[in-house]
Design a protein around this motif. Structure first.
Motif, PDB file in Angstrom:
ATOM      1  N   GLU A   6       0.650  -1.160  -0.125  1.00 35.27           N
ATOM      2  CA  GLU A   6      -0.174  -0.074   0.034  1.00 35.27           C
ATOM      3  C   GLU A   6       0.848   1.255   0.098  1.00 35.27           C
ATOM      4  O   GLU A   6       0.347   2.249  -0.597  1.00 35.27           O
ATOM      5  N   LEU A   9       0.783   4.246  -2.722  1.00 31.17           N
ATOM      6  CA  LEU A   9      -0.332   4.753  -3.433  1.00 31.17           C
ATOM      7  C   LEU A   9      -0.504   6.074  -3.679  1.00 31.17           C
ATOM      8  O   LEU A   9      -1.207   6.681  -4.909  1.00 31.17           O
ATOM      9  N   PHE A  10       0.025   7.146  -2.535  1.00 28.66           N
ATOM     10  CA  PHE A  10      -0.085   8.234  -2.941  1.00 28.66           C
ATOM     11  C   PHE A  10       0.912   9.040  -3.020  1.00 28.66           C
ATOM     12  O   PHE A  10       1.200  10.340  -2.314  1.00 28.66           O
ATOM     13  N   ARG A  30      -3.193   7.489   7.344  1.00 27.28           N
ATOM     14  CA  ARG A  30      -3.449   6.484   6.407  1.00 27.28           C
ATOM     15  C   ARG A  30      -2.688   6.986   5.304  1.00 27.28           C
ATOM     16  O   ARG A  30      -2.248   6.167   4.218  1.00 27.28           O
ATOM     17  N   LEU A  31      -3.093   8.173   5.100  1.00 35.31           N
ATOM     18  CA  LEU A  31      -2.386   8.820   3.900  1.00 35.31           C
ATOM     19  C   LEU A  31      -1.096   8.964   4.120  1.00 35.31           C
ATOM     20  O   LEU A  31      -0.285   8.857   2.950  1.00 35.31           O
ATOM     21  N   TRP A  34       0.410   5.863   3.255  1.00 31.77           N
ATOM     22  CA  TRP A  34       0.530   5.611   1.823  1.00 31.77           C
ATOM     23  C   TRP A  34       1.536   6.335   0.906  1.00 31.77           C
ATOM     24  O   TRP A  34       1.284   6.686  -0.209  1.00 31.77           O
ATOM     25  N   LEU A 105     -11.241   9.397  -1.071  1.00 29.58           N
ATOM     26  CA  LEU A 105      -9.957   9.209  -1.103  1.00 29.58           C
ATOM     27  C   LEU A 105      -9.586   7.472  -1.035  1.00 29.58           C
ATOM     28  O   LEU A 105      -8.830   6.859  -1.616  1.00 29.58           O
ATOM     29  N   ARG A 108     -10.345   6.485  -4.534  1.00 32.34           N
ATOM     30  CA  ARG A 108      -9.192   6.588  -5.488  1.00 32.34           C
ATOM     31  C   ARG A 108      -8.210   5.550  -4.923  1.00 32.34           C
ATOM     32  O   ARG A 108      -7.221   5.222  -5.846  1.00 32.34           O
ATOM     33  N   ALA A 109      -7.995   5.402  -3.851  1.00 30.64           N
ATOM     34  CA  ALA A 109      -6.837   4.344  -3.491  1.00 30.64           C
ATOM     35  C   ALA A 109      -7.089   3.123  -3.868  1.00 30.64           C
ATOM     36  O   ALA A 109      -6.189   2.328  -4.430  1.00 30.64           O
ATOM     37  N   THR A 113      -4.870   0.744  -6.917  1.00 30.49           N
ATOM     38  CA  THR A 113      -4.287  -0.684  -6.913  1.00 30.49           C
ATOM     39  C   THR A 113      -4.989  -1.599  -8.191  1.00 30.49           C
ATOM     40  O   THR A 113      -4.230  -2.657  -8.185  1.00 30.49           O
ATOM     41  N   LEU A 157     -11.237   5.521   5.874  1.00 29.56           N
ATOM     42  CA  LEU A 157      -9.628   5.257   5.486  1.00 29.56           C
ATOM     43  C   LEU A 157      -9.106   4.418   6.809  1.00 29.56           C
ATOM     44  O   LEU A 157      -7.770   4.267   6.738  1.00 29.56           O
ATOM     45  N   ILE A 161      -7.950  -2.364   1.952  1.00 31.79           N
ATOM     46  CA  ILE A 161      -8.260  -2.398   0.601  1.00 31.79           C
ATOM     47  C   ILE A 161      -8.680  -3.934  -0.155  1.00 31.79           C
ATOM     48  O   ILE A 161      -8.083  -4.761   0.397  1.00 31.79           O
TER      49      ILE A 161
END
Length: 472
Positions: A6, A9-10, A30-31, A34, A105, A108-109, A113, A157, A161
């Motif tokens: 993960e 991802l961002f 979480r952001l 990522w 978000l 989008r995450a 993937t 979040l 996933i």
């Protein structure tokens, strides 16, 4: 997906997060996990300290450090327009920075993937938590990989996933729906509409428009489920009838030709040439009343749109354990049942519980919503006696006095539970119902704490009567 897959991802993205409560703190951590650069803020010192302890970069956000930010993630309870935008939200809008929900978000995450996991969204003034939980329960019983949360339970979040065979069942508040940009719900439900949160949306039209966002970006592969048991929702269904999504009307009160409804205690799928009896609700302990019949019909419609057959849906409904604080039996003492409906924070929600019992002892009050309890007048004949608490007690007493309803101003919940039990035991078997028709914030931090206190006070009474038990 494993956690090790993960973090990228961002990567290279920059986010500002305002509001570091349950949802905001989960978003910030979480952001960052990522690979994003995250700057966060909360107006409360305790929340800032808790975020720092989790490794979050806490920064006083100003116009200069919003430049180059990809999005501002604003906790749902913080306004970006009405009644007055938070200062950081105002700066973000002036700088052209998008204000997004954590659900956006998550979507989008998941798509980053390569996963094609499906998204089911549920909204409405009342019933969305039960419908979300029921849908997730049905899907899990059928063997699907499911993550459920957002406004209900874990924030978006904090969810895993999922792979392409998974389903997200997400409760969506009007606040969250205003902050979406690209997410498309494969299946979306709007259950009902009654006046609520008008300070945030301006008026009923603004509130309805916010709820309608759940259907944005749907196409012919998607399903729109709409309850038609109130006029504003029925009008929304008519607007959506031309597509592009497939429309399923649902009702807990009446037959809906070409839709899904509940009749004589059964959920009926009337979309084909021959109606199908999907599931029984007769005597269901956690889905009482016509409002829960509508919730069951909506969950059935969503599950059908996600590919489940009637047998799997019936199995899931039959063993649904229910949710705490939604007509939850918490104790029975000397023939008096105590029902915790603390989630009923407005009159419309309380009406659904009041309508389930022909005679009851009612605990109500707290911080009143617009309109008070006047809309509940049709249910007043069912009330043997009311016990009033909190800020609204005086106004509610005036309303009940004018209607000739017996009542006592108990003040506190603890006193109300004792007063109600003393009155109810003289008529046992009887029901003591906590369904406040009010927000909790005058005496409790949230409706959960209020409901837990109710159960605790009932348990204390039960402990004084050894031959009686507390419901599990």
């Amino acid at each position: 997906m494993s956690a090790a897959a993960e973090p990228a991802l961002f990567a290279g993205r920059r986010f500002a997060v305002v509001g570091l409560g349950r949802a905001g703190l989960a978003a910030a951590t979480r952001l960052a996990a990522w690979g994003a650069e995250v700057k966060a803020w909360d107006d409360g010192e305790a929340a800032r300290d808790a975020a720092r302890a989790e490794g979050v970069a806490v920064v006083a956000l100003e116009r200069r450090n919003l430049e180059g930010v990809d999005a501002l993630v604003l906790s749902p309870g913080i306004p970006h327009r009405l009644p007055k935008p938070h200062p950081v939200a105002a700066m973000a809008q002036e700088a052209g920075v998008p204000i997004l929900s954590d659900v956006e978000l998550l979507y989008r995450a998941v798509r980053a993937t390569g996963s094609r996991a499906r998204f089911a969204g549920i909204t409405g003034t009342n019933g969305k938590s039960t419908t979300t939980a029921l849908l997730a329960h049905i899907l899990r019983r059928a063997g699907l990989a499911v993550e459920a949360g957002a406004n209900l339970g874990p924030p978006a979040l904090a969810l895993k996933i999922l792979g392409s065979d998974g389903v997200y069942a997400l409760e969506m508040s009007s606040y969250m729906l205003e902050r979406l940009a690209t997410i498309r719900f494969d299946a979306a439900a709007m259950l009902n509409l009654s006046a609520d949160h008008l300070d945030r949306h301006g008026d009923m039209a603004g509130y309805a428009a916010a709820k309608r966002h759940i259907f944005d970006r749907q196409d012919g592969t998607c399903t729109a489920v709409v309850g038609v048991d109130d006029a504003p929702s029925a009008a929304m269904a008519d607007e959506l009838a031309s597509g592009p999504a497939r429309l399923i009307r649902v009702s807990g009160l009446r037959a809906v030709p070409g839709g899904i409804h509940a009749a004589e205690g059964r959920v009926i799928d009337a979309r084909g040439p021959s109606p199908i009896r999907v599931a029984s609700l007769v005597g269901h302990p956690t889905l009482p009343g016509s409002h829960n019949a509508q919730n069951a019909a909506a969950a059935t419609a969503l599950a059908r749109s996600l590919g489940l057959g009637p047998v799997a849906i019936a199995d899931g409904i039959s063993c649904f354990p229910g949710l705490p604080h939604r007509q939850q039996p918490v104790a029975e003492i000397a023939g008096v049942r105590f029902i915790n409906d603390s989630k009923a924070t407005n009159a419309d929600a309380a009406s659904r519980a009041l309508g389930c019992y022909p005679r009851l002892f009612w605990i109500a009050g707290g911080r009143a919503k617009e309109g008070g309890i006047a809309p509940l007048a049709p249910y007043f004949p069912r009330i043997a006696q009311a016990f009033l608490i909190g800020e609204a007690a005086g106004d509610f007493a005036a309303t009940l006095s004018a209607a000739g309803v017996a009542h006592t101003v108990s003040g506190t919940l603890e006193r109300a539970v004792a007063d109600a039990f003393a009155a109810a035991r003289r008529e046992a078997p009887a029901v003591v119902l906590l369904s406040p028709a009010c927000a909790s914030f005058d005496q409790f931090p949230n409706f959960e704490a209020r409901g837990e206190a109710f159960a605790r006070h009932a348990a204390a009474l039960a402990a004084q009567a050894p031959s009686c038990g507390v419901a599990s």
